[in-house]
Write a protein that holds these residues in place. Structure first.
Motif, PDB file in Angstrom:
ATOM      1  N   UNK A 187       0.825  -1.209   0.000  1.00  0.00           N
ATOM      2  CA  UNK A 187       0.000   0.000   0.000  1.00  0.00           C
ATOM      3  C   UNK A 187       0.864   1.265   0.000  1.00  0.00           C
ATOM      4  N   UNK A 188       1.976   1.248   0.717  1.00  0.00           N
ATOM      5  CA  UNK A 188       2.889   2.394   0.705  1.00  0.00           C
ATOM      6  C   UNK A 188       3.400   2.652  -0.705  1.00  0.00           C
ATOM      7  N   UNK A 189       3.766   1.588  -1.407  1.00  0.00           N
ATOM      8  CA  UNK A 189       4.252   1.737  -2.793  1.00  0.00           C
ATOM      9  C   UNK A 189       3.136   2.217  -3.713  1.00  0.00           C
ATOM     10  N   UNK A 190       1.931   1.708  -3.518  1.00  0.00           N
ATOM     11  CA  UNK A 190       0.788   2.183  -4.308  1.00  0.00           C
ATOM     12  C   UNK A 190       0.603   3.689  -4.131  1.00  0.00           C
ATOM     13  N   UNK A 191       0.612   4.125  -2.874  1.00  0.00           N
ATOM     14  CA  UNK A 191       0.403   5.539  -2.591  1.00  0.00           C
ATOM     15  C   UNK A 191       1.491   6.386  -3.237  1.00  0.00           C
ATOM     16  N   UNK A 192       2.727   5.917  -3.218  1.00  0.00           N
ATOM     17  CA  UNK A 192       3.827   6.668  -3.833  1.00  0.00           C
ATOM     18  C   UNK A 192       3.669   6.722  -5.347  1.00  0.00           C
ATOM     19  N   UNK A 193       3.274   5.622  -5.948  1.00  0.00           N
ATOM     20  CA  UNK A 193       3.125   5.596  -7.403  1.00  0.00           C
ATOM     21  C   UNK A 193       1.989   6.506  -7.860  1.00  0.00           C
ATOM     22  N   UNK A 194       0.978   6.697  -7.020  1.00  0.00           N
ATOM     23  CA  UNK A 194      -0.099   7.625  -7.371  1.00  0.00           C
ATOM     24  C   UNK A 194       0.442   9.046  -7.561  1.00  0.00           C
ATOM     25  N   UNK A 195       1.513   9.388  -6.840  1.00  0.00           N
ATOM     26  CA  UNK A 195       2.093  10.730  -6.959  1.00  0.00           C
ATOM     27  C   UNK A 195       2.781  10.944  -8.307  1.00  0.00           C
ATOM     28  N   UNK A 196       3.245   9.847  -8.916  1.00  0.00           N
ATOM     29  CA  UNK A 196       4.075   9.976 -10.111  1.00  0.00           C
ATOM     30  C   UNK A 196       3.329   9.676 -11.410  1.00  0.00           C
ATOM     31  N   UNK A 197       2.015   9.566 -11.351  1.00  0.00           N
ATOM     32  CA  UNK A 197       1.254   9.285 -12.566  1.00  0.00           C
ATOM     33  C   UNK A 197       1.306  10.493 -13.498  1.00  0.00           C
ATOM     34  N   UNK A 198       1.783  10.284 -14.703  1.00  0.00           N
ATOM     35  CA  UNK A 198       1.762  11.319 -15.730  1.00  0.00           C
ATOM     36  C   UNK A 198       1.593  10.637 -17.082  1.00  0.00           C
ATOM     37  N   UNK A 199       1.680  11.404 -18.149  1.00  0.00           N
ATOM     38  CA  UNK A 199       1.454  10.854 -19.491  1.00  0.00           C
ATOM     39  C   UNK A 199       2.423   9.721 -19.802  1.00  0.00           C
ATOM     40  N   UNK A 200       3.672   9.847 -19.358  1.00  0.00           N
ATOM     41  CA  UNK A 200       4.695   8.860 -19.703  1.00  0.00           C
ATOM     42  C   UNK A 200       4.631   7.603 -18.844  1.00  0.00           C
ATOM     43  N   UNK A 201       4.049   7.692 -17.644  1.00  0.00           N
ATOM     44  CA  UNK A 201       4.060   6.546 -16.728  1.00  0.00           C
ATOM     45  C   UNK A 201       2.704   5.881 -16.559  1.00  0.00           C
ATOM     46  N   UNK A 202       1.627   6.520 -16.973  1.00  0.00           N
ATOM     47  CA  UNK A 202       0.296   6.033 -16.619  1.00  0.00           C
ATOM     48  C   UNK A 202       0.016   4.643 -17.190  1.00  0.00           C
ATOM     49  N   UNK A 203       0.470   4.355 -18.412  1.00  0.00           N
ATOM     50  CA  UNK A 203       0.167   3.061 -19.022  1.00  0.00           C
ATOM     51  C   UNK A 203       0.903   1.928 -18.308  1.00  0.00           C
ATOM     52  N   UNK A 204       2.203   2.104 -18.059  1.00  0.00           N
ATOM     53  CA  UNK A 204       2.957   1.063 -17.363  1.00  0.00           C
ATOM     54  C   UNK A 204       2.462   0.903 -15.925  1.00  0.00           C
ATOM     55  N   UNK A 205       2.075   2.003 -15.301  1.00  0.00           N
ATOM     56  CA  UNK A 205       1.551   1.933 -13.938  1.00  0.00           C
ATOM     57  C   UNK A 205       0.219   1.193 -13.916  1.00  0.00           C
ATOM     58  N   UNK A 206      -0.615   1.425 -14.925  1.00  0.00           N
ATOM     59  CA  UNK A 206      -1.907   0.740 -15.005  1.00  0.00           C
ATOM     60  C   UNK A 206      -1.710  -0.761 -15.218  1.00  0.00           C
ATOM     61  N   UNK A 207      -0.754  -1.126 -16.063  1.00  0.00           N
ATOM     62  CA  UNK A 207      -0.459  -2.545 -16.276  1.00  0.00           C
ATOM     63  C   UNK A 207       0.043  -3.193 -14.987  1.00  0.00           C
ATOM     64  N   UNK A 208       0.895  -2.481 -14.263  1.00  0.00           N
ATOM     65  CA  UNK A 208       1.405  -2.984 -12.982  1.00  0.00           C
ATOM     66  C   UNK A 208       0.271  -3.162 -11.979  1.00  0.00           C
ATOM     67  N   UNK A 209      -0.622  -2.173 -11.911  1.00  0.00           N
ATOM     68  CA  UNK A 209      -1.748  -2.240 -10.978  1.00  0.00           C
ATOM     69  C   UNK A 209      -2.656  -3.429 -11.289  1.00  0.00           C
ATOM     70  N   UNK A 210      -2.884  -3.685 -12.557  1.00  0.00           N
ATOM     71  CA  UNK A 210      -3.726  -4.813 -12.953  1.00  0.00           C
ATOM     72  C   UNK A 210      -3.058  -6.139 -12.599  1.00  0.00           C
ATOM     73  N   UNK A 211      -1.760  -6.237 -12.859  1.00  0.00           N
ATOM     74  CA  UNK A 211      -1.034  -7.488 -12.618  1.00  0.00           C
ATOM     75  C   UNK A 211      -0.983  -7.845 -11.138  1.00  0.00           C
ATOM     76  N   UNK A 212      -0.874  -6.811 -10.276  1.00  0.00           N
ATOM     77  CA  UNK A 212      -0.696  -7.067  -8.847  1.00  0.00           C
ATOM     78  C   UNK A 212      -1.950  -6.723  -8.025  1.00  0.00           C
ATOM     79  N   UNK A 213      -3.078  -6.538  -8.695  1.00  0.00           N
ATOM     80  CA  UNK A 213      -4.367  -6.338  -8.024  1.00  0.00           C
ATOM     81  C   UNK A 213      -4.354  -5.131  -7.089  1.00  0.00           C
TER      82      UNK A 213
END
Length: 371
Positions: free
Chosen positions: A297-323
């Motif tokens: 959850x700590x890592x999830x919260x940190x990744x929410x801070x870094x969502x931008x055009x360049x990272x959103x797709x890879x972050x979304x794939x990561x979120x889906x893979x790890x629920x």
């Protein structure tokens, strides 16, 4: 409470030692109120957007307060959220200057004095608008989370009211006792760094790490099963366990969290726009691998801070893979803008999302179509 100052000896005319002391202090009064929402579904179905349920008055820091709970948002633009507001229930000349925070009962990081003291101050009085969050949490996220159990969840409101600085006498005691803050983290960190009593070794990417089986097992059910059960993590050779598909720095950070319940200092201060989210991604994967929910959850919260055009797709794939439902919803929320979506489609990460997670792409399209 006035700070205790060290003895300041001085010589009087007759040669005897004497001294005095004073201190400039700012007294602060603080406290919290716990609000439990029983029957969340009922409040959501019966209290329309723009209307609230008011808590019972409560006393914190010498004043009477109340909380406004909007189960369907305080106005039309935040109908998909819960809204929370804190207001003063008594007239106070000049108002009350306070720092405040709403959190879920399990968000202990938001309830620590070290967090509260950094918050901006707000002025409350009985006639002005209350202070709070129009978009405290998305209803969909809450309903999918573990925080909503048996149709109930619990909130906490912390309040700190600071007084005006003033001078007062300070005693010069001949002896005093000062109880330091808990220091178990430093001791466990020293245990990890020193290796005393270590009874298990890991080889990760050519580097070797020593650790203590009982500590790992206490913190991770996967380590517990691997070290004391019938399962085995990695390839066992003699007394060394080989961990594949993980960077040494990530495993080092994982061990640091296991022993101290905190991230390494170098990661806490990491501001690099590329290194910080990359490290958080790797550590989230490790946390999921070893079933360490708090770290995840700590890592999830940190990744929410870094969502931008360049990272959103890879972050979304990561979120889906790890629920990671919260992180996934944050990505969807970012992509609701047509401008952001069009820009993200041009990135390599988005093309990878199409091939690796087609289902999440169709879910995104369905959400956008519904809006």
């Amino acid at each position: 409470m006035a700070p205790i100052l060290p003895r300041c000896p001085a010589l009087s005319d007759d040669g005897a030692s004497s001294g005095s002391a004073s201190a400039i202090v700012t007294d602060a009064a603080s406290g919290f109120h716990v609000l439990r929402i029983d029957g969340y579904s009922r409040t959501k179905s019966t209290v329309p957007n723009g209307q609230c349920v008011e808590s019972r008055p409560f006393r914190v820091a010498g004043h009477t307060w109340a909380i406004e709970y909007y189960p369907n948002g305080s106005h039309l633009e935040c109908a998909g959220y819960l809204s929370l507001f804190l207001f003063l229930k008594e007239p106070v000349a000049g108002g009350v200057v306070a720092q405040w925070e709403f959190s879920f009962i399990d968000q202990v990081e938001l309830q620590k004095p070290s967090h509260l003291c950094k918050l901006p101050e707000s002025t409350f009085d009985s006639v002005s608008s209350p202070w709070g969050y129009e978009k405290f949490v998305k209803k969909r996220l809450l309903e999918r989370s573990d925080r909503l159990r048996n149709d109930c969840f619990t909130l906490r409101c912390d309040i700190v009211v600071a007084g005006k600085p003033h001078a007062e006498d300070a005693k010069l005691p001949s002896s005093f006792v000062v109880v330091p803050p808990p220091d178990w983290q430093q001791h466990f960190r020293s245990l990890l760094m020193g290796g005393q009593g270590a009874d298990v070794a890991f080889r990760v990417g050519g580097e070797e790490f020593m650790a203590h089986r009982c500590v790992l097992a206490a913190r991770s059910p996967v380590f517990s099963a691997g070290l004391f059960g019938s399962m085995r993590e990695g390839t066992v050779r003699e007394d060394c366990i080989k961990i594949d598909d993980m960077l040494p720095l990530v495993f080092k950070s994982l061990l640091h969290f296991i022993y101290t319940d905190s991230l390494p200092d170098e990661m806490e201060g990491q501001e690099d726009a590329t290194a910080a989210p990359t490290m958080a991604q790797h550590l989230l994967e490790a946390a999921d691998r070893y079933d360490m929910k708090r770290l995840k959850l700590i890592c999830e919260e940190r990744l929410c801070r870094y969502i931008d055009v360049n990272t959103v797709a890879t972050t979304l794939a990561l979120a889906e893979q790890h629920h990671c439902l919260g992180l996934k919803e944050a990505c969807f929320d970012f992509l609701k803008s047509h401008k952001a979506l069009d820009a993200a489609k041009e990135t390599d990460g988005f093309q990878h999302l199409l091939t690796s997670c087609p289902s999440v792409f169709f879910e995104l399209m369905s959400k956008l179509a519904a809006r």
